[in-house]
Design a protein around this motif. Sequence first.
Motif, PDB file in Angstrom:
ATOM      1  N   UNK A 173       0.652  43.690 -18.265  1.00  0.00           N
ATOM      2  CA  UNK A 173       1.157  43.955 -19.614  1.00  0.00           C
ATOM      3  C   UNK A 173       0.472  43.100 -20.677  1.00  0.00           C
ATOM      4  N   UNK A 174      -0.529  42.302 -20.269  1.00  0.00           N
ATOM      5  CA  UNK A 174      -1.282  41.498 -21.230  1.00  0.00           C
ATOM      6  C   UNK A 174      -0.715  40.129 -21.494  1.00  0.00           C
ATOM      7  N   UNK A 175       0.406  39.772 -20.879  1.00  0.00           N
ATOM      8  CA  UNK A 175       0.976  38.439 -21.058  1.00  0.00           C
ATOM      9  C   UNK A 175       0.351  37.476 -20.059  1.00  0.00           C
ATOM     10  N   UNK A 176       0.271  36.191 -20.406  1.00  0.00           N
ATOM     11  CA  UNK A 176      -0.338  35.234 -19.483  1.00  0.00           C
ATOM     12  C   UNK A 176       0.572  34.938 -18.295  1.00  0.00           C
ATOM     13  N   UNK A 177      -0.041  34.727 -17.144  1.00  0.00           N
ATOM     14  CA  UNK A 177       0.698  34.351 -15.942  1.00  0.00           C
ATOM     15  C   UNK A 177       1.326  32.975 -16.102  1.00  0.00           C
ATOM     16  N   UNK A 178       2.353  32.706 -15.314  1.00  0.00           N
ATOM     17  CA  UNK A 178       2.843  31.350 -15.168  1.00  0.00           C
ATOM     18  C   UNK A 178       1.837  30.525 -14.397  1.00  0.00           C
ATOM     19  N   UNK A 179       1.944  29.194 -14.532  1.00  0.00           N
ATOM     20  CA  UNK A 179       0.907  28.349 -13.940  1.00  0.00           C
ATOM     21  C   UNK A 179       0.767  28.567 -12.438  1.00  0.00           C
ATOM     22  N   UNK A 180       1.853  28.431 -11.682  1.00  0.00           N
ATOM     23  CA  UNK A 180       1.739  28.553 -10.230  1.00  0.00           C
ATOM     24  C   UNK A 180       1.518  29.994  -9.787  1.00  0.00           C
ATOM     25  N   UNK A 181       1.901  30.935 -10.597  1.00  0.00           N
ATOM     26  CA  UNK A 181       1.569  32.326 -10.329  1.00  0.00           C
ATOM     27  C   UNK A 181       0.049  32.501 -10.285  1.00  0.00           C
ATOM     28  N   UNK A 182      -0.647  31.765 -11.128  1.00  0.00           N
ATOM     29  CA  UNK A 182      -2.105  31.836 -11.178  1.00  0.00           C
ATOM     30  C   UNK A 182      -2.769  30.880 -10.198  1.00  0.00           C
ATOM     31  N   UNK A 183      -2.177  29.694 -10.035  1.00  0.00           N
ATOM     32  CA  UNK A 183      -2.867  28.617  -9.328  1.00  0.00           C
ATOM     33  C   UNK A 183      -2.829  28.737  -7.818  1.00  0.00           C
ATOM     34  N   UNK A 184      -1.770  29.296  -7.266  1.00  0.00           N
ATOM     35  CA  UNK A 184      -1.603  29.326  -5.805  1.00  0.00           C
ATOM     36  C   UNK A 184      -2.294  30.568  -5.269  1.00  0.00           C
ATOM     37  N   UNK A 185      -3.347  30.353  -4.477  1.00  0.00           N
ATOM     38  CA  UNK A 185      -4.099  31.472  -3.921  1.00  0.00           C
ATOM     39  C   UNK A 185      -5.549  31.441  -4.351  1.00  0.00           C
ATOM     40  N   UNK A 186      -6.271  32.492  -4.003  1.00  0.00           N
ATOM     41  CA  UNK A 186      -7.710  32.524  -4.237  1.00  0.00           C
ATOM     42  C   UNK A 186      -8.119  32.773  -5.669  1.00  0.00           C
TER      43      UNK A 186
END
Length: 579
Positions: free
Chosen positions: A111-124
């Motif tokens: 939807x164009x909104x930025x991810x939360x930090x750990x939503x982005x950080x955990x994983x590849x």
Amino acid sequence: MARLLFLLLLLLPAAPAPAQTAPAIAGRHMLAVPDARAAEAGLAVLREGGSAVDAAIAAQAVLTLVEPHASGIGGGALMLHWDAAARRLSAWDGREVAPAAATPDLFLRPDGTPMGFHEAAVGGRAVGVPGALRMLEAAHREHGRLPWARLFAPAVALAEEGFAVSPRLADTIAREAERLGRDPAARAAFLLPDGSPPPAGHRLRSPALAATLRAVAEGGADALHRGPVAAAIAQAVRTNPNPGGMTPDELAGYAPVRREALCAPYRVFVVCGFPPPSSGGVATLQILSFLSHQDMPALGPLRPGHGAAQALDAALLLGEAGRLAFADRNRFLADADVVPVPVRGLLDPVYLLARAQMLDRDRALAPPLPRPGNPPRGPAAPPASQPPQPENGTSHLSIVDGHGNAVALTTTVEDAFGARIVAAGMVLNNQLTDFSFLPEIGGRPVANAVAPGKRPRSSMSPTIVFGADASPVAVVGSAGGSRIIGHVAQTLVAMLDWGLDPQEAVALPRVGGRDGVVELEAGTPAAALADSLRERGVPVEVRTNASGLHAIRIGRGPDGGRRLLGGADPRREGVAVGD
């Protein structure tokens, strides 16, 4: 030799010795590093005649094993190096690089909104192409004295035979156990068979990391950047449930960069820091420039027994100078190889004088946020609006060898355990979250937006200070995410203006300003200043602080010989040692 060194390391306890309360003193060489086992490995190298770069490599290899939540060869590093013979200062850039698949919308939801930090950080998704090892290898080719393979022997021995989990590592594993458990290799590396976290003192073995370190010892950085280890890294990144797009070819193609350090006068000294892609050098030099117009030596440190009025003024000036520097940092600083960054303009003396005149010890800067300035040759890029991110994954090493060389090395996997992915025994970084999650604001591009081949903006601030004879007098750096900048600036003021030794300086209650607030360290005399600062209009937050400062002061003893004083931050498990 490796076996003997391992036996010595094995005798070191899981818990660190009681925090240093007095500086370490030496005359030949010294290290101030985050772990006693890394210190022992580096000190053994120095005793064999090795260089500061040799000692840094040996210590980093051990930290990859014993402090995997903070740094390692699966991450990146920035290093200032002083070559005493050539009298040359170099800035070695081993910062991670975004792979080709990292497009500007990397951290945006559908939807164009930025991810939360750990939503982005955990994983590849957030894993950048690691650069620490390639950079250290390049520096070793020029400045190493001992064989490359010798430098990895302590880490290989510890990985094979096992090491005692320290209290800090045990606490971090426990806090991250659920996220580590999502990755089978991370679960096997750090959790007990039943999935629970190991207690402090548990002997942890890492045969997979031992194999990788042995391959690196024999084959150099190519053993990580090419072949089966590179393939394992790329596969772990691409097959993760939150996948990234790194390829083996991108690992093979990584190249470190040797840059020119940024230097500026402060009082009778010259302070040198790291250029972009770090924001640390520019911001630290800006803070010091602002404070150079204040009588900081008359104010004194924040500690028991010192005058409350002077301490209050010092806290206000340190905090507000930080907030003023961060206004420029957030707007202008990014990877200067990719976007225009007005470094010369941001450090222009006339520009800095005008900014310095905004400081007033009697009142705060105009709320809610200081505005960025208009430096000469400044681009019109808008600031990133992303709030500060959590950070638990950085270390700093300060080293001086017997030949007069010095290293300030800040090394990182970004957050605690980076992406919470393990490949070939090592933790992979989540460094791409240091980019702005928003690629544009108001239709205009953000300087620190994600882009393929770009290095994310860093706050790492390895710093070397020079005296009147143009020789090093101090080596300083810290962990702490964007708070690193304030930690280093405050420590420099403590040593250069207030005459504190390195141990006193790194132990001071932390005061620093970023963005919207001035932060005071909870549980210290600094916290008692909160109400008085608020009365002057300063936005204040009292919070715990996990700075990881390590500093060395270089001077002369009573006999005229060289005298090294070292300090290690009591908030972590580091030590300063030397001969």
